[in-house]
Design a protein around this motif. Structure first.
Motif, PDB file in Angstrom:
ATOM      1  N   GLY A   1      39.750  47.351  43.694  1.00  0.00           N
ATOM      2  CA  GLY A   1      38.640  47.407  44.605  1.00  0.00           C
ATOM      3  C   GLY A   1      37.569  48.425  44.314  1.00  0.00           C
ATOM      4  O   GLY A   1      36.759  48.718  45.164  1.00  0.00           O
ATOM      5  N   THR A   2      37.538  48.985  43.120  1.00  0.00           N
ATOM      6  CA  THR A   2      36.482  49.935  42.797  1.00  0.00           C
ATOM      7  C   THR A   2      35.865  49.551  41.473  1.00  0.00           C
ATOM      8  O   THR A   2      36.487  48.916  40.625  1.00  0.00           O
ATOM      9  N   ALA A   3      34.626  49.973  41.281  1.00  0.00           N
ATOM     10  CA  ALA A   3      34.009  49.770  39.976  1.00  0.00           C
ATOM     11  C   ALA A   3      34.704  50.726  39.025  1.00  0.00           C
ATOM     12  O   ALA A   3      34.770  51.917  39.270  1.00  0.00           O
ATOM     13  N   ALA A   4      35.280  50.204  37.978  1.00  0.00           N
ATOM     14  CA  ALA A   4      36.049  51.036  37.053  1.00  0.00           C
ATOM     15  C   ALA A   4      35.435  50.954  35.666  1.00  0.00           C
ATOM     16  O   ALA A   4      35.145  49.881  35.181  1.00  0.00           O
ATOM     17  N   ASP A   5      35.246  52.088  35.060  1.00  0.00           N
ATOM     18  CA  ASP A   5      34.770  52.099  33.691  1.00  0.00           C
ATOM     19  C   ASP A   5      36.003  52.184  32.805  1.00  0.00           C
ATOM     20  O   ASP A   5      36.482  53.254  32.470  1.00  0.00           O
ATOM     21  N   ARG A   6      36.520  51.040  32.445  1.00  0.00           N
ATOM     22  CA  ARG A   6      37.784  50.995  31.700  1.00  0.00           C
ATOM     23  C   ARG A   6      37.642  51.545  30.291  1.00  0.00           C
ATOM     24  O   ARG A   6      38.616  51.940  29.692  1.00  0.00           O
TER      25      ARG A   6
ATOM     26  N   ARG B   1      42.014  39.353  57.469  1.00  0.00           N
ATOM     27  CA  ARG B   1      40.740  38.951  56.854  1.00  0.00           C
ATOM     28  C   ARG B   1      39.582  39.877  57.221  1.00  0.00           C
ATOM     29  O   ARG B   1      38.524  39.795  56.612  1.00  0.00           O
ATOM     30  N   LEU B   2      39.787  40.784  58.181  1.00  0.00           N
ATOM     31  CA  LEU B   2      38.761  41.800  58.439  1.00  0.00           C
ATOM     32  C   LEU B   2      38.589  42.705  57.210  1.00  0.00           C
ATOM     33  O   LEU B   2      37.494  43.195  56.948  1.00  0.00           O
ATOM     34  N   ILE B   3      39.666  42.889  56.459  1.00  0.00           N
ATOM     35  CA  ILE B   3      39.561  43.652  55.206  1.00  0.00           C
ATOM     36  C   ILE B   3      38.716  42.853  54.214  1.00  0.00           C
ATOM     37  O   ILE B   3      37.855  43.407  53.530  1.00  0.00           O
ATOM     38  N   ASP B   4      38.950  41.531  54.161  1.00  0.00           N
ATOM     39  CA  ASP B   4      38.110  40.659  53.327  1.00  0.00           C
ATOM     40  C   ASP B   4      36.643  40.821  53.729  1.00  0.00           C
ATOM     41  O   ASP B   4      35.762  40.897  52.877  1.00  0.00           O
ATOM     42  N   LEU B   5      36.404  40.833  55.041  1.00  0.00           N
ATOM     43  CA  LEU B   5      35.036  40.944  55.549  1.00  0.00           C
ATOM     44  C   LEU B   5      34.371  42.219  55.038  1.00  0.00           C
ATOM     45  O   LEU B   5      33.196  42.197  54.665  1.00  0.00           O
ATOM     46  N   ALA B   6      35.115  43.318  54.983  1.00  0.00           N
ATOM     47  CA  ALA B   6      34.557  44.561  54.447  1.00  0.00           C
ATOM     48  C   ALA B   6      34.170  44.386  52.978  1.00  0.00           C
ATOM     49  O   ALA B   6      33.114  44.854  52.541  1.00  0.00           O
ATOM     50  N   GLY B   7      35.006  43.697  52.200  1.00  0.00           N
ATOM     51  CA  GLY B   7      34.677  43.420  50.800  1.00  0.00           C
ATOM     52  C   GLY B   7      33.482  42.490  50.661  1.00  0.00           C
ATOM     53  O   GLY B   7      32.659  42.643  49.758  1.00  0.00           O
TER      54      GLY B   7
ATOM     55  N   PRO C   1      48.419  44.446  43.415  1.00  0.00           N
ATOM     56  CA  PRO C   1      47.871  45.630  44.065  1.00  0.00           C
ATOM     57  C   PRO C   1      48.369  45.734  45.508  1.00  0.00           C
ATOM     58  O   PRO C   1      49.074  44.848  45.995  1.00  0.00           O
ATOM     59  N   THR C   2      47.979  46.776  46.199  1.00  0.00           N
ATOM     60  CA  THR C   2      48.334  46.931  47.608  1.00  0.00           C
ATOM     61  C   THR C   2      47.627  45.850  48.427  1.00  0.00           C
ATOM     62  O   THR C   2      46.644  45.266  47.971  1.00  0.00           O
ATOM     63  N   LEU C   3      48.106  45.604  49.644  1.00  0.00           N
ATOM     64  CA  LEU C   3      47.494  44.609  50.512  1.00  0.00           C
ATOM     65  C   LEU C   3      46.014  44.930  50.729  1.00  0.00           C
ATOM     66  O   LEU C   3      45.161  44.051  50.599  1.00  0.00           O
ATOM     67  N   PHE C   4      45.697  46.178  51.058  1.00  0.00           N
ATOM     68  CA  PHE C   4      44.307  46.549  51.317  1.00  0.00           C
ATOM     69  C   PHE C   4      43.440  46.293  50.083  1.00  0.00           C
ATOM     70  O   PHE C   4      42.371  45.684  50.183  1.00  0.00           O
ATOM     71  N   ALA C   5      43.887  46.766  48.933  1.00  0.00           N
ATOM     72  CA  ALA C   5      43.096  46.601  47.710  1.00  0.00           C
ATOM     73  C   ALA C   5      42.902  45.132  47.360  1.00  0.00           C
ATOM     74  O   ALA C   5      41.815  44.719  46.964  1.00  0.00           O
ATOM     75  N   GLU C   6      43.945  44.336  47.525  1.00  0.00           N
ATOM     76  CA  GLU C   6      43.845  42.911  47.194  1.00  0.00           C
ATOM     77  C   GLU C   6      42.899  42.200  48.146  1.00  0.00           C
ATOM     78  O   GLU C   6      42.076  41.389  47.735  1.00  0.00           O
ATOM     79  N   ARG C   7      43.007  42.452  49.444  1.00  0.00           N
ATOM     80  CA  ARG C   7      42.125  41.788  50.408  1.00  0.00           C
ATOM     81  C   ARG C   7      40.675  42.232  50.211  1.00  0.00           C
ATOM     82  O   ARG C   7      39.755  41.431  50.314  1.00  0.00           O
ATOM     83  N   TRP C   8      40.450  43.507  49.934  1.00  0.00           N
ATOM     84  CA  TRP C   8      39.101  44.036  49.679  1.00  0.00           C
ATOM     85  C   TRP C   8      38.497  43.315  48.478  1.00  0.00           C
ATOM     86  O   TRP C   8      37.362  42.863  48.513  1.00  0.00           O
TER      87      TRP C   8
END
Length: 175
Positions: free
Chosen positions: A151-156, A128-134, A52-59
């Motif tokens: 990084g989102t709740a997904a109804d697969r 890691r501030l992105i981690d902190l948000a997660g 995934p993207t950096l943001f999505a992975e860290r989140w």
């Protein structure tokens, strides 16, 4: 489980636990180890993940720091959950401490100067501030019903064949 091998019959006797993580392989391995099951690190046992993207992975990793405590309440970090959202700085600080330790190892292994190590730890603290948000999201909202790597709740169930919550062009044949 990544890089771990088991006797198949033993693995099947103890099913992987259900939980809020995208993968419960770590909790499953810990469960088997507590039952004195031989767990073998096998570098050739690999699993390919879509990146995934950096943001999505860290989140997601921030969320996982908390979710692993829900999945395995025997972990040392699980005791922090009783503090609710006030535990977020504890999770964050622990991971910065681990980053600092890794950077210390990197100084000798990679020939980093002290200034490069300081720059690296500063960058790690920022990322890691992105981690902190997660982490905060997990501590406030609790377990996601289903968690995608993005990084989102997904109804697969409503998405059909997917990979990390995205529709696949040529889905695998699931017989």
């Amino acid at each position: 489980s990544n890089n771990v091998a088991f006797v198949r019959a033993r693995w099947l006797q103890t099913a992987p636990p259900a939980g809020p993580l995208r993968s419960t392989c770590y909790a499953h391995t810990q469960q088997l180890a507590r039952q004195n099951t031989l767990v073998i690190h096998l570098p050739l046992a690999v699993l390919r993940h879509e990146l995934p993207t950096l943001f999505a992975e860290r989140w997601r990793r921030g969320y996982d720091l908390v979710a692993v405590c829900w999945a395995d309440p025997h972990l040392r970090d699980a005791r922090w959950l009783r503090y609710g959202v006030l535990a977020a700085p504890i999770f964050y600080a622990q991971n910065l401490a681990l980053d600092w330790r890794r950077m210390s190892i990197g100084t000798s292994r990679f020939g980093w100067s002290s200034s490069k190590r300081l720059a690296a730890i500063g960058l790690a603290a920022l990322i890691r501030l992105i981690d902190l948000a997660g982490i905060v999201r997990a501590l406030i909202l609790g377990p996601a019903r289903r968690w995608s790597a993005y990084g989102t709740a997904a109804d697969r169930d409503n998405l059909g064949p997917t990979s990390a919550g995205r529709r696949l062009e040529n889905p695998p044949n699931r017989a």
